[in-house]
Write a protein that holds these residues in place. Sequence first.
Motif, short mmCIF file in Angstrom:
data_model
loop_
_atom_site.label_atom_id
_atom_site.label_comp_id
_atom_site.label_asym_id
_atom_site.label_seq_id
_atom_site.Cartn_x
_atom_site.Cartn_y
_atom_site.Cartn_z
N THR A 24 -17.25 -26.41 -7.37
CA THR A 24 -18.00 -25.72 -6.32
C THR A 24 -17.46 -26.06 -4.94
OG1 THR A 24 -19.89 -25.83 -7.77
CG2 THR A 24 -20.30 -25.20 -5.53
N LEU A 27 -14.61 -23.84 -4.54
CA LEU A 27 -15.06 -22.48 -4.23
C LEU A 27 -15.42 -22.34 -2.76
CD1 LEU A 27 -16.07 -19.67 -5.30
CD2 LEU A 27 -18.27 -20.72 -5.48
N VAL A 33 -8.83 -16.06 -2.14
CA VAL A 33 -9.57 -15.72 -3.36
C VAL A 33 -8.83 -16.20 -4.60
CG1 VAL A 33 -8.59 -13.40 -3.44
CG2 VAL A 33 -10.71 -13.86 -4.57
N ILE A 86 -10.32 -10.92 -12.76
CA ILE A 86 -10.71 -10.91 -11.36
C ILE A 86 -9.48 -10.94 -10.46
CG2 ILE A 86 -11.91 -12.19 -9.57
CD1 ILE A 86 -13.80 -13.16 -11.72
N LEU B 23 -25.66 -27.29 -6.59
CA LEU B 23 -24.36 -26.63 -6.52
C LEU B 23 -24.50 -25.12 -6.71
CD1 LEU B 23 -22.11 -29.10 -8.45
CD2 LEU B 23 -22.26 -28.72 -6.02
N LEU B 26 -25.41 -23.83 -3.41
CA LEU B 26 -24.28 -23.84 -2.48
C LEU B 26 -23.31 -22.71 -2.78
CD1 LEU B 26 -23.37 -27.60 -2.07
CD2 LEU B 26 -24.26 -26.06 -0.37
N ALA B 27 -23.13 -22.38 -4.06
CA ALA B 27 -22.20 -21.30 -4.41
C ALA B 27 -22.70 -19.95 -3.92
CB ALA B 27 -21.98 -21.26 -5.91
N TYR B 29 -23.65 -19.33 -1.07
CA TYR B 29 -23.06 -19.11 0.26
C TYR B 29 -21.84 -18.20 0.16
CZ TYR B 29 -20.19 -20.09 4.35
OH TYR B 29 -19.40 -19.97 5.44
N ARG B 30 -21.01 -18.44 -0.85
CA ARG B 30 -19.79 -17.63 -1.00
C ARG B 30 -20.13 -16.21 -1.44
NH1 ARG B 30 -15.65 -18.04 1.74
NH2 ARG B 30 -15.38 -20.26 1.33
N PRO B 35 -15.38 -12.86 2.11
CA PRO B 35 -14.82 -11.74 2.86
C PRO B 35 -14.57 -10.50 2.00
CG PRO B 35 -13.59 -13.75 3.23
CD PRO B 35 -14.50 -14.02 2.12
N THR B 36 -14.14 -10.69 0.78
CA THR B 36 -13.81 -9.54 -0.05
C THR B 36 -14.70 -9.51 -1.28
OG1 THR B 36 -12.17 -10.77 -1.27
CG2 THR B 36 -11.43 -9.65 0.70
N VAL B 37 -14.63 -8.38 -2.00
CA VAL B 37 -15.45 -8.23 -3.20
C VAL B 37 -15.03 -9.21 -4.31
CG1 VAL B 37 -16.12 -6.61 -4.99
CG2 VAL B 37 -16.02 -5.86 -2.65
N PRO B 38 -13.73 -9.46 -4.59
CA PRO B 38 -13.40 -10.45 -5.62
C PRO B 38 -13.90 -11.86 -5.31
CG PRO B 38 -11.53 -9.06 -5.25
CD PRO B 38 -12.51 -8.71 -4.20
N ASP B 39 -14.05 -12.20 -4.02
CA ASP B 39 -14.67 -13.48 -3.70
C ASP B 39 -16.09 -13.56 -4.24
OD1 ASP B 39 -12.83 -15.03 -2.22
OD2 ASP B 39 -12.98 -13.58 -0.60
N VAL B 41 -17.31 -11.84 -6.69
CA VAL B 41 -17.31 -11.86 -8.16
C VAL B 41 -17.00 -13.27 -8.67
CG1 VAL B 41 -16.33 -10.84 -10.22
CG2 VAL B 41 -16.64 -9.46 -8.21
N VAL B 42 -16.03 -13.94 -8.03
CA VAL B 42 -15.71 -15.32 -8.42
C VAL B 42 -16.91 -16.23 -8.22
CG1 VAL B 42 -14.29 -17.30 -7.77
CG2 VAL B 42 -13.24 -15.11 -8.06
N ALA B 43 -17.62 -16.05 -7.10
CA ALA B 43 -18.78 -16.90 -6.84
C ALA B 43 -19.90 -16.63 -7.84
CB ALA B 43 -19.27 -16.66 -5.41
N ASP B 45 -19.45 -15.62 -10.90
CA ASP B 45 -19.01 -16.22 -12.15
C ASP B 45 -19.28 -17.73 -12.15
OD1 ASP B 45 -17.96 -15.91 -14.63
OD2 ASP B 45 -15.90 -16.31 -14.00
N THR B 46 -19.04 -18.36 -11.01
CA THR B 46 -19.33 -19.79 -10.89
C THR B 46 -20.82 -20.07 -11.03
OG1 THR B 46 -17.48 -19.94 -9.39
CG2 THR B 46 -18.97 -21.78 -9.43
#
Lengths: 114, 96
Positions: A24, A27, A33, A86, B23, B26-27, B29-30, B35-39, B41-43, B45-46
């Motif tokens: 995290t 992240l 990204v 992704i 955590l 906190l995730a 926040y992302r 800034p972008t759509v894949p960010d 999606v990654v967040a 997923d986390t």
Amino acid sequence: MNVIQQAVVVALVVVGSFFLLVGTIGLLRLPDVYNRMHATSKATTIGAASMFVAGFVYYGPQGAGLTSIVGVAFLFITAPTGAHLISRSAQKMGVPFFGDDTSWPEEKDEPGSN
Amino acid sequence: MASELTGVFALIVNAGLVIASALTLLASYRVIEGPTVPDRVVALDTIGTNVVAIAVLFALVTGEGLFVTVSLVLAIIGFISTIAVSQYVIEGDIIE
């Protein structure tokens, strides 16, 4: 539940919490990204798998423990697949790299190649 | 199965539960800021993986083995939603 079993479960929970923390932080702090995907797809997978192994040690080889082992296998198969999808979609959207030092490898314009 | 957890064991597992929950917050926040759509999606997923870990820890705390099954179902739903969103982002369609 005896003392050795409790100690192993405690150690696995501590290791899993550490890896979730590292994933995290990656992240939140990494600049790109692709870097973020790299950090979370490995570290949080190992963290959740460590929690699953703790569940296996706690419940034994039947019932919920067997489900825990299935969960470990499922995480190890699906997390790299999802991360690859992704990053592939990020490339197709045209998300740039952080900094100018890196670039995608040259794509050959062959018919049939993606 | 031992319903009354003792001493250090209960303390460590509860501390892991609190850490994983913090955590997850906190995730998010992302998810909001990314800034972008894949960010995002990654967040997400986390967050899904963290919730899986929270469900397993909850199964350890309460002694209910059913929550391990709940965590496995959450993992499956997270994987399918990740695939669906990434396909939707690049193709504009999931099933054509």
